[in-house]
Design an enzyme around this catalytic site. Sequence first.
Site, short mmCIF file in Angstrom:
data_model
loop_
_atom_site.label_atom_id
_atom_site.label_comp_id
_atom_site.label_asym_id
_atom_site.label_seq_id
_atom_site.Cartn_x
_atom_site.Cartn_y
_atom_site.Cartn_z
N ARG A 23 -2.22 3.07 4.10
CA ARG A 23 -2.90 1.81 3.76
C ARG A 23 -2.87 0.81 4.91
O ARG A 23 -2.70 -0.40 4.68
CB ARG A 23 -2.28 1.18 2.51
CG ARG A 23 -2.58 1.94 1.23
CD ARG A 23 -3.95 1.59 0.69
NE ARG A 23 -4.30 2.43 -0.44
CZ ARG A 23 -4.19 2.06 -1.71
NH1 ARG A 23 -3.76 0.87 -2.02
NH2 ARG A 23 -4.55 2.89 -2.67
N ARG A 27 -5.92 -5.03 2.02
CA ARG A 27 -5.91 -6.45 1.68
C ARG A 27 -4.94 -7.32 2.46
O ARG A 27 -5.07 -8.54 2.48
CB ARG A 27 -5.60 -6.60 0.18
CG ARG A 27 -6.79 -6.29 -0.69
CD ARG A 27 -6.38 -6.10 -2.12
NE ARG A 27 -5.52 -4.93 -2.23
CZ ARG A 27 -5.15 -4.37 -3.38
NH1 ARG A 27 -5.53 -4.90 -4.51
NH2 ARG A 27 -4.39 -3.31 -3.40
N ARG A 36 -14.35 -7.55 2.03
CA ARG A 36 -14.15 -7.25 0.61
C ARG A 36 -14.66 -8.38 -0.28
O ARG A 36 -14.99 -8.16 -1.44
CB ARG A 36 -12.66 -6.99 0.42
CG ARG A 36 -12.22 -6.48 -0.87
CD ARG A 36 -12.72 -5.11 -1.23
NE ARG A 36 -12.10 -4.81 -2.52
CZ ARG A 36 -12.54 -5.29 -3.67
NH1 ARG A 36 -13.63 -6.01 -3.71
NH2 ARG A 36 -11.89 -5.03 -4.78
N ASP A 72 -11.61 6.48 -0.46
CA ASP A 72 -10.65 6.50 -1.55
C ASP A 72 -10.48 7.90 -2.11
O ASP A 72 -11.42 8.69 -2.14
CB ASP A 72 -11.01 5.53 -2.68
CG ASP A 72 -9.79 5.27 -3.56
OD1 ASP A 72 -8.94 4.46 -3.19
OD2 ASP A 72 -9.67 5.97 -4.60
N TYR A 149 -5.27 11.02 -12.91
CA TYR A 149 -6.25 9.94 -13.11
C TYR A 149 -7.33 10.36 -14.10
O TYR A 149 -7.73 9.60 -14.99
CB TYR A 149 -6.90 9.52 -11.79
CG TYR A 149 -6.01 8.63 -10.97
CD1 TYR A 149 -5.78 7.31 -11.35
CD2 TYR A 149 -5.37 9.11 -9.84
CE1 TYR A 149 -4.95 6.49 -10.62
CE2 TYR A 149 -4.53 8.29 -9.10
CZ TYR A 149 -4.32 6.98 -9.50
OH TYR A 149 -3.50 6.17 -8.78
O1 CP3 Z 1 -4.57 4.24 4.13
C1 CP3 Z 1 -5.65 3.73 4.46
O2 CP3 Z 1 -5.74 2.73 5.20
C2 CP3 Z 1 -6.94 4.41 4.04
C3 CP3 Z 1 -7.52 3.97 2.84
C4 CP3 Z 1 -7.07 4.48 1.48
C5 CP3 Z 1 -7.46 3.80 0.29
N1 CP3 Z 1 -7.06 4.55 -0.78
C6 CP3 Z 1 -8.21 2.56 0.22
C7 CP3 Z 1 -7.99 1.69 -0.95
C8 CP3 Z 1 -6.37 5.61 1.10
C9 CP3 Z 1 -5.69 6.66 1.96
C10 CP3 Z 1 -6.37 5.64 -0.33
C11 CP3 Z 1 -5.76 6.73 -1.11
C12 CP3 Z 1 -5.52 6.50 -2.54
N2 CP3 Z 1 -6.35 5.93 -3.45
C13 CP3 Z 1 -4.40 6.98 -3.23
C14 CP3 Z 1 -3.30 7.78 -2.62
C15 CP3 Z 1 -2.46 6.93 -1.79
C16 CP3 Z 1 -1.37 6.26 -2.54
O3 CP3 Z 1 -1.36 5.03 -2.56
O4 CP3 Z 1 -0.54 7.00 -3.06
C17 CP3 Z 1 -4.53 6.63 -4.57
C18 CP3 Z 1 -3.54 6.91 -5.67
C19 CP3 Z 1 -5.78 5.97 -4.71
C20 CP3 Z 1 -6.40 5.46 -5.94
C21 CP3 Z 1 -6.49 3.99 -5.90
N3 CP3 Z 1 -7.35 3.30 -5.08
C22 CP3 Z 1 -5.77 3.06 -6.65
C23 CP3 Z 1 -4.69 3.40 -7.66
C24 CP3 Z 1 -6.21 1.80 -6.28
C25 CP3 Z 1 -5.85 0.47 -6.90
C26 CP3 Z 1 -4.51 0.02 -6.46
C27 CP3 Z 1 -4.64 -0.98 -5.36
O5 CP3 Z 1 -3.88 -0.86 -4.38
O6 CP3 Z 1 -5.46 -1.88 -5.50
C28 CP3 Z 1 -7.18 1.96 -5.26
C29 CP3 Z 1 -7.90 0.89 -4.56
C30 CP3 Z 1 -7.85 0.94 -3.07
N4 CP3 Z 1 -8.03 2.03 -2.29
C31 CP3 Z 1 -7.70 -0.20 -2.22
C32 CP3 Z 1 -7.79 0.28 -0.89
C33 CP3 Z 1 -7.74 -0.54 0.39
C34 CP3 Z 1 -7.58 -1.65 -2.67
C35 CP3 Z 1 -8.99 -2.10 -2.65
C36 CP3 Z 1 -9.22 -3.55 -2.90
O7 CP3 Z 1 -9.09 -4.00 -4.04
O8 CP3 Z 1 -9.61 -4.21 -1.93
#
Ligand code: CP3
Length: 340
Positions: A23, A27, A36, A72, A149
């Site tokens: 990540r 944010r 965003r 994602d 999920y």
């Molecule tokens: O790592 C990086 O910089 C690359 C981007 C990346 C995102 N999601 C962007 C994202 C990666 C590698 C993921 C993987 C991902 N997505 C996982 C596995 C990684 C982990 O955390 O274990 C999972 C479980 C997801 C599913 C997911 N996507 C969830 C549960 C959420 C909501 C939780 C949260 O943090 O808001 C997301 C949203 C998400 N994916 C965001 C980002 C930057 C937040 C987006 C936002 O609201 O701006």
Amino acid sequence: MNDRLLRACLRKPVDVTPVWFMRQAGRYMAEYRDIRSRYSLLEICAQPELATEITLQPVKRLEVDAAILFSDLLLPLKPMGIPFDFVKGEGPSIHKPIRTTEDVKGLTLFEPRDELNHVLETIRLVQKELGERLPLIGFAGAPFTLSSYAIEGGPSNNYAKTKAFMYEQPQMWHELCEKFSTIISDYLIAQVEAGVQVVQLFDSWVGTLSESDYREFALPHTKRILSTVQTASIPIIHFGTETSTLLAAMAEAGGDVIGVDWRIPIDEAWSRIGKDKAVQGNLNPTLLLGPVPQMLKSALEILQRVGKRPGHIFNLGHGILPNTPVEHVQELAQFVHKWK
Ligand code: CP3
């Protein structure tokens, strides 16, 4: 090309320890929040120019040794027939969770080169911008985490619905995971064709399983993906959290590098994993919120426990938290690179 990450994945000696952050785009960065505020997460993922810009944001601000594709984990769900949205403050929300035999039978295998071409296009664009500077990491979700999920319908604390499905309908569970493993293998290979130099398989929530359940319900599917992707001849990182008791089994499932969270000392994790693999991770992401000396002390402890053994990639045990100060992340990356 900065090849520290690639060398560490293969346990070759490096000048300094490679570092990147799960990540690392997101944010906690003002430039991410700016984009965003105008687009939803799914809109960003669907527009290669935006996803490329965000992929490159952390590379410009941090001394990291890799870029990770901005995308994602859940994107493959929609073309399979599992539409979802991201709900503000709650995370993903699956419109119609998978619960029955018909639900599983109705899922479609699809061609990632068509349906997820926007992701592959992002990879091609990022590669153009990065040139030979840094390696790019592609990624996808493992069957257990994706199924959780699809079945829960969103985030969960106990995965009760997922486990009930697994125990009550084992045949359907395996059929669901087989569909995921077919799609994910192909999707990761398509990412390699498009230009990623490393891939990470996220099995973020698999630590909710006991070792025997992991071996029965998750390992065979993960193993199938990892052995298929191995034919693409690039390093594979295999990651999960709360996996202290699963590390040996995860190493058996495959990957050149095993991701480790913060619940176990890294040297102990490495002996469970085996010395024929590299390791990544281990710093508690919460430490990046707090006093810098505490963060650096914990980072130093990890580096000292590793003791320069080739095959260590510095990272957090899980993703950077949204309210992390950018300066702390910058300082941490510099600290890792200065450590000799
Ligand atoms: O790592 C990086 O910089 C690359 C981007 C990346 C995102 N999601 C962007 C994202 C990666 C590698 C993921 C993987 C991902 N997505 C996982 C596995 C990684 C982990 O955390 O274990 C999972 C479980 C997801 C599913 C997911 N996507 C969830 C549960 C959420 C909501 C939780 C949260 O943090 O808001 C997301 C949203 C998400 N994916 C965001 C980002 C930057 C937040 C987006 C936002 O609201 O701006």
